[in-house]
Design a protein around this motif. Structure first.
Motif, PDB file in Angstrom:
ATOM      1  N   SER A   1      43.149  40.209  32.855  1.00 57.86           N
ATOM      2  CA  SER A   1      43.875  40.175  34.129  1.00 57.86           C
ATOM      3  C   SER A   1      45.250  40.799  33.978  1.00 57.86           C
ATOM      4  CB  SER A   1      44.031  38.730  34.595  1.00 57.86           C
ATOM      5  OG  SER A   1      44.840  38.033  33.691  1.00 57.86           O
TER       6      SER A   1
ATOM      7  N   GLN B   1      40.599  46.745  38.996  1.00 59.32           N
ATOM      8  CA  GLN B   1      40.678  46.785  40.454  1.00 59.32           C
ATOM      9  C   GLN B   1      42.006  47.337  40.956  1.00 59.32           C
ATOM     10  OE1 GLN B   1      39.933  42.734  41.451  1.00 59.32           O
ATOM     11  NE2 GLN B   1      37.874  42.774  40.586  1.00 59.32           N
TER      12      GLN B   1
ATOM     13  N   ASP C   1      46.449  37.660  39.145  1.00 61.43           N
ATOM     14  CA  ASP C   1      45.126  37.206  38.730  1.00 61.43           C
ATOM     15  C   ASP C   1      44.073  38.306  38.796  1.00 61.43           C
ATOM     16  OD1 ASP C   1      45.052  34.803  37.656  1.00 61.43           O
ATOM     17  OD2 ASP C   1      44.674  33.681  39.508  1.00 61.43           O
ATOM     18  N   ARG C   2      44.460  39.479  39.295  1.00 62.26           N
ATOM     19  CA  ARG C   2      43.507  40.575  39.451  1.00 62.26           C
ATOM     20  C   ARG C   2      42.983  41.085  38.109  1.00 62.26           C
ATOM     21  NH1 ARG C   2      43.550  44.046  44.044  1.00 62.26           N
ATOM     22  NH2 ARG C   2      43.643  42.639  45.817  1.00 62.26           N
ATOM     23  N   GLN C   3      41.741  41.503  38.143  1.00 61.90           N
ATOM     24  CA  GLN C   3      41.219  42.195  36.975  1.00 61.90           C
ATOM     25  C   GLN C   3      41.789  43.609  36.989  1.00 61.90           C
ATOM     26  OE1 GLN C   3      38.432  44.583  36.195  1.00 61.90           O
ATOM     27  NE2 GLN C   3      38.785  44.122  34.046  1.00 61.90           N
ATOM     28  N   ILE C   4      42.126  44.135  35.828  1.00 59.34           N
ATOM     29  CA  ILE C   4      42.910  45.367  35.822  1.00 59.34           C
ATOM     30  C   ILE C   4      42.153  46.584  36.345  1.00 59.34           C
ATOM     31  CG2 ILE C   4      44.589  44.691  34.069  1.00 59.34           C
ATOM     32  CD1 ILE C   4      42.850  46.088  32.005  1.00 59.34           C
TER      33      ILE C   4
END
Lengths: 370, 244, 370
Positions: free
Chosen positions: B91, B137, B132-135
């Motif tokens: 993340s 995205q 919290d985003r997955q990278i």
């Protein structure tokens, strides 16, 4: 077969295969993320001569001793691959294939050599090729557990360092972390996982146990920690499932069956995993296309209406320029838009944008400009 | 006054071809400097050599008067965005926390206070909503901001950035430049590999024109001249011939 | 030497030479590991064909294997395109799964078919002369000779016919595409030949050692020449040498012939890796050492020239400055100075260095070339 496995042995064997699957799942996560899958294959093939040499030197068939030999030989192979690629024009993939096959050839020579020598103790060494779970005894499982536990504890202790190494090696270097030492440590752990698997699935298929659980786990999550735990569970499941499945019918070799279980999990994950899975991608793509298609119709109405005083000016269906082979598709788009309250049908059968439809069109235009 | 970055007679060679030749450079603390030059001019190599990622054939590098190993914790690094796999399962928050790994030392995990530091760095790059985003995205510009945030948590005195403005959107470009300026005004030294000649004058105080050798370095107003640029870019120059 | 021995060596040489041809292109295209994948993955195809024909060298078997090989390539390609799995992991997954299927099939059919896992890994070169090709009642030699020979001829024909295209698509696939050479088609053709060769060689050397024969001799040849045509010829010659020496090594040790051939491939590579005239470790080391001095001397004269007649010259041209600023070890700096002095490029005046006219000339020349 069934006579052979009384309950106690069965439990031992299942436990062994479970541990193997779990440990290789965890370490496989790093192998796969660092794109070193084929190195795993090379190392497991290259571990083979180590077994032969150790046997010739010590005359012992104690798994622990043979495993040490296998480990040294597998590790030596990675060193030679590095040597070749840094000191000649030979590329990495060539060095990998060459060392894999030559080491394996040496192993086979040693094996045939041992088989033909008058040593009563030699039987069963070739079980390391495809594994022979039936030969597992409690002592072996204890050895595997201890080695696996050590490997897992090390991964846990150096978790953040290994994570950084796998994600951004140069940044790790810039933080003056000892990247070479970490590389070495991680490779050693993979060698440990491989030698744990030697007795169960053998050197030839071991790489599948490293790769498959990690590939499967990756599809279900976007977090390294979750992925590692999932890979551990999936590996363990394939190990246990493979053993139980292989004794359920005659003539099913355990190692390949374990690998097939792992592959089946990969297949399910690639297809069905939410967000990434092929099925999911396909659904998302068709929804997206559907949305784009109705937006195209909406924008068409908008463009037509712009030539008039009111943006809500109605137009007949045939005026819509969107080229659809069947009028049915256009009608379906229109009624879908109507359902969303974006367009409305006038008494004369003409279609017009509603205020909220106009609003959406303005937004779409803005988005497209950006 | 002590130079923040001091490079003396630096020569770097791949095999036997020089990539950097006899480069000298002094960067005073509080300078925002662009490193400019054509492809293959050794810009990235210079950054990596300063960070000790590449062993020079000759030359001396000092940061804040000391060798890199001794002051690593006062140096922040932003690598090229393309150098990592953005599909890696991690993340935004995790990536930013990586900037603290050097300070944390072995075994210790990042805790509450580290998360605070990371959040405030993410706020600075306007990415706190994405922690919290997955990278994978993220857009290119967002990825670059995350890398910048990771360097910010290092709380360094000297920052080395490799093409932080490469392929980012206009909003991100302005955000990054604002951060670079605020770093400079708080006395930090920032070296940025930069490719866009149009913006050098407006963004940076000093510039190093590099093409294997140092062509010139100094305040933008003095050295960023047509003649020097021609000297740097004009007539693609061949690398020294092998004696063999 | 009996006729029996002669025939084994003949078959071994032909098999090795045939493998080397497509192998050369594999290593140049950085796809060496495809040989690993294909040689493992053809197993189920072979088992099915073997089950139908009861022979390990029938043309049907070669077709079956080749199809499985192409299937592997296509599967890997498809998996990679889903973006869910990286190429290395995709290769590892596909071939180990297919190989596991092959092993399971062998175990299932074990009672009906004479094919065991030992044969899969070792090949049965020693038994090859027993399988004769008899045409019109006349014994014209071992069948394997003809099956691998004809694959070899096909392959050689393919390479001769498409030499230009293969060469271009290997070294510059982008250019090849713009010229309309369809590298994709060539790629699949090449992979088809890799598969066919692997099947033809399978009988003799088994599935893992095929890799050694495909990669080893071309890798060794790559250390000897820069030209593709020569590389192909050298690969074939080296392959034959490895086959014959391998046979005699096996004879001496009473061990697996195929294994010994792989060992000799490794030994060959090891020797050339050290002593190859241009690319070998010894000569590159010597050249690098020489270049390092030359390079350092140039650096020194340029450094001196740049600071000549400047105020800081007294500082910059001091001998002990070199250790300080260039960070050369004392011994290295002395070596450079004494070499430069003996070439009359500079002279020492007290503690400082001064260029001679010829030193200045060298510096000026060198600086132009930067």
């Amino acid at each position: 077969m069934e006579q052979f496995f009384n309950d106690y042995t069965l439990r031992t064997v299942v436990l062994g295969a479970t541990i193997l699957g779990g440990v290789s799942g965890v370490l496989g996560t790093f192998v796969v993320l660092r794109q070193q899958s084929l190195l795993g294959d090379a190392v497991s093939h290259a571990a083979f001569p180590g077994i032969g040499i150790t046997f010739i030197l010590t005359g012992s068939k104690v798994p622990l001793i043979l495993m040490v030999g296998a480990g040294i030989s597998g590790w030596l192979a990675t060193a030679v691959i590095l040597l070749i690629t840094t000191h000649s024009r030979i590329k990495y993939d060539t060095a990998l294939g060459l060392i894999l096959s030559v080491f394996f050839g040496v192993g086979l020579v040693l094996m045939t050599f041992i088989q033909k020598s008058p040593n009563a103790n030699q039987a069963g060494l070739d079980s390391f090729l495809f594994g022979q779970v039936a030969s597992l005894v409690v002592q072996d499982v204890i050895t595997m557990t201890v080695m696996g536990a050590i490997a897992l504890v090390i991964v846990l202790l150096f978790w953040k360092e290994f994570k950084l190494l796998a994600f951004d090696r140069e940044f790790a270097h810039s933080l003056v972390l000892p990247v070479r030492g970490l590389d070495f440590g991680l490779t050693t752990l993979v060698v440990i996982a491989i030698i744990i698997g030697l007795q169960t699935v053998g050197v030839v298929l071991m790489s599948a146990m490293i790769i498959a659980p990690a590939v499967a786990a990756r599809q279900w999550t976007d977090r390294l920690g979750v992925m590692t735990i999932l890979a551990m569970c999936m590996g363990a499941l394939s190990g246990a499932g493979g053993v139980i499945f292989s004794i359920s019918a005659p003539n099913l070799p355990t190692g390949p069956i374990i690998v097939m279980c792992a592959t089946a999990i990969v297949g399910i994950s690639l297809t069905a995993a939410p967000h990434r899975g092929i099925l999911w991608q396909w659904i998302r793509r068709s929804l997206q296309n559907r949305k784009l298609r109705s937006e195209a119709v909406l924008m068409d109405l908008f463009d037509l209406a712009r030539t008039h005083d009111s943006l809500e000016y109605p137009h007949m269906e045939r005026a819509l320029r969107v080229i659809y082979p069947q009028t049915g598709t256009l009608r379906r788009q229109l009624s879908r838009l109507e359902g969303k309250g974006l367009v409305s049908k006038k008494e004369n059968g003409a279609w017009a944008l509603t205020p909220s439809g106009v609003q959406l069109c303005h937004r779409l235009v803005n988005e497209r400009i950006q | 006054m002590q130079s923040a970055v001091e490079v003396r007679d630096l020569t770097v060679a791949y095999r036997e071809n020089p990539v950097l030749w006899d480069v000298d450079l002094d960067v005073m603390p509080g300078t925002l400097m662009a490193i400019v030059g054509p492809n293959g001019a050794g810009k990235t190599t210079l950054i990596k050599a300063i960070l000790g990622l590449i062993k020079p054939a000759a030359g001396r590098i000092r940061i804040l008067g000391k060798p890199y190993q001794k002051v690593a914790s006062s140096v922040g690094y932003v690598p090229q965005r393309g150098s990592v796999d953005w599909d890696f399962p991690t993340s935004v928050m995790d990536v930013v926390l990586m900037g603290l790994y050097g300070r944390l030392g072995w075994i210790r995990r990042p805790g509450q206070s580290e998360h605070q530091v990371a959040i405030s760095a993410l706020k600075k790059v306007e990415m706190d909503d994405y922690s919290d985003r997955q990278i994978s995205q993220l857009s290119g510009g967002q990825q670059q901001r995350v890398f910048l945030a990771r360097a910010l948590v290092q709380d360094a005195d000297v920052y080395l950035m490799d093409e932080p403005l490469q392929g980012v959107d206009a909003t991100t470009e302005h955000a990054i430049i604002e951060i670079l300026h605020s770093l400079r005004s708080s006395g930090k030294t920032v070296l940025v590999v930069h490719h866009d000649l149009q913006t050098v004058t407006s963004y940076f105080d000093e510039v190093l024109l590099l093409n294997i050798r140092r062509i010139v370095s100094g305040p933008v107003s003095e050295v960023f001249t047509d003649e020097n640029l021609r000297h740097t870019y004009g007539g693609r120059v061949a690398i020294i011939k092998n004696p063999a | 030497m009996s006729q029996f021995q002669l025939e084994i060596q003949l078959v071994a040489s032909v098999v090795a030479a045939v493998c080397a041809l497509p192998g050369a292109f594999l290593i140049l295209r950085k796809m060496a590991m495809m040989s690993d994948a294909i040689s493992h993955a053809i197993l189920p195809g072979i088992v099915i064909a073997f089950f139908l024909t009861e022979s390990l060298s029938s043309p049907l078997l070669i077709m079956g294997g080749a199809l499985t090989g192409l299937l592997t390539v296509a599967l890997v390609e498809w998996l990679r395109k889903t973006n869910l799995v990286r190429e290395d992991a995709a290769i590892g997954l596909v071939f180990s799964t297919l190989f596991a299927i092959g092993i399971i099939m062998i175990a299932q059919f074990a009672r009906d078919v004479h094919l065991d896992t030992d044969a899969v890994l070792l090949g049965e070169l020693a038994f090859v002369p027993f399988d004769r090709l008899i045409i019109a009642g006349r014994d014209i030699g071992p069948q394997a000779l003809y099956s691998s020979g004809s694959v070899g001829l096909l392959c050689a024909g393919f390479i001769t016919l498409f030499y230009k295209e293969l060469k271009l698509s290997t070294f510059d696939s982008a250019l090849a595409t713009t010229l309309g050479f369809i590298p994709g088609v060539l790629h699949y053709l090449l992979m088809g030949f890799v598969s066919m060769t692997a099947v033809a060689a399978f009988d003799a050397v088994g599935s893992v050692l095929v890799i050694a024969l495909m990669i080893g001799p071309p890798a060794s040849a790559y250390l000897l020449t820069n030209r593709l045509s020569r590389m192909l010829i050298y690969s074939v010659l080296l392959a034959i040498i490895a086959a014959i020496t391998g046979y005699w090594l096996a004879y001496l040790l009473n061990a697996s012939i195929a294994g010994c051939m792989a060992v000799m491939v490794g030994v060959q590579f090891g020797i050339l890796f050290c002593i190859a005239p241009q690319q070998g470790l010894l000569s590159t080391r010597a050249r690098q050492r020489n270049q390092r001095w030359q390079f350092a001397i140039k650096m020194l004269v340029i450094h001196l020239m740049q600071h000549e007649n400047t105020p800081e010259a007294v500082q910059e041209c001091r001998i002990d400055h070199l250790q300080d600023h260039l960070e050369w070890e004392e011994a290295f700096a002395e070596g450079v100075i004494s070499r430069a002095a003996s070439q009359k490029l500079l002279r020492t005046v007290g503690e400082t260095l001064e260029l001679t006219p010829s030193g200045r000339q060298l510096a000026q020349e060198a600086i132009v070339h930067i």
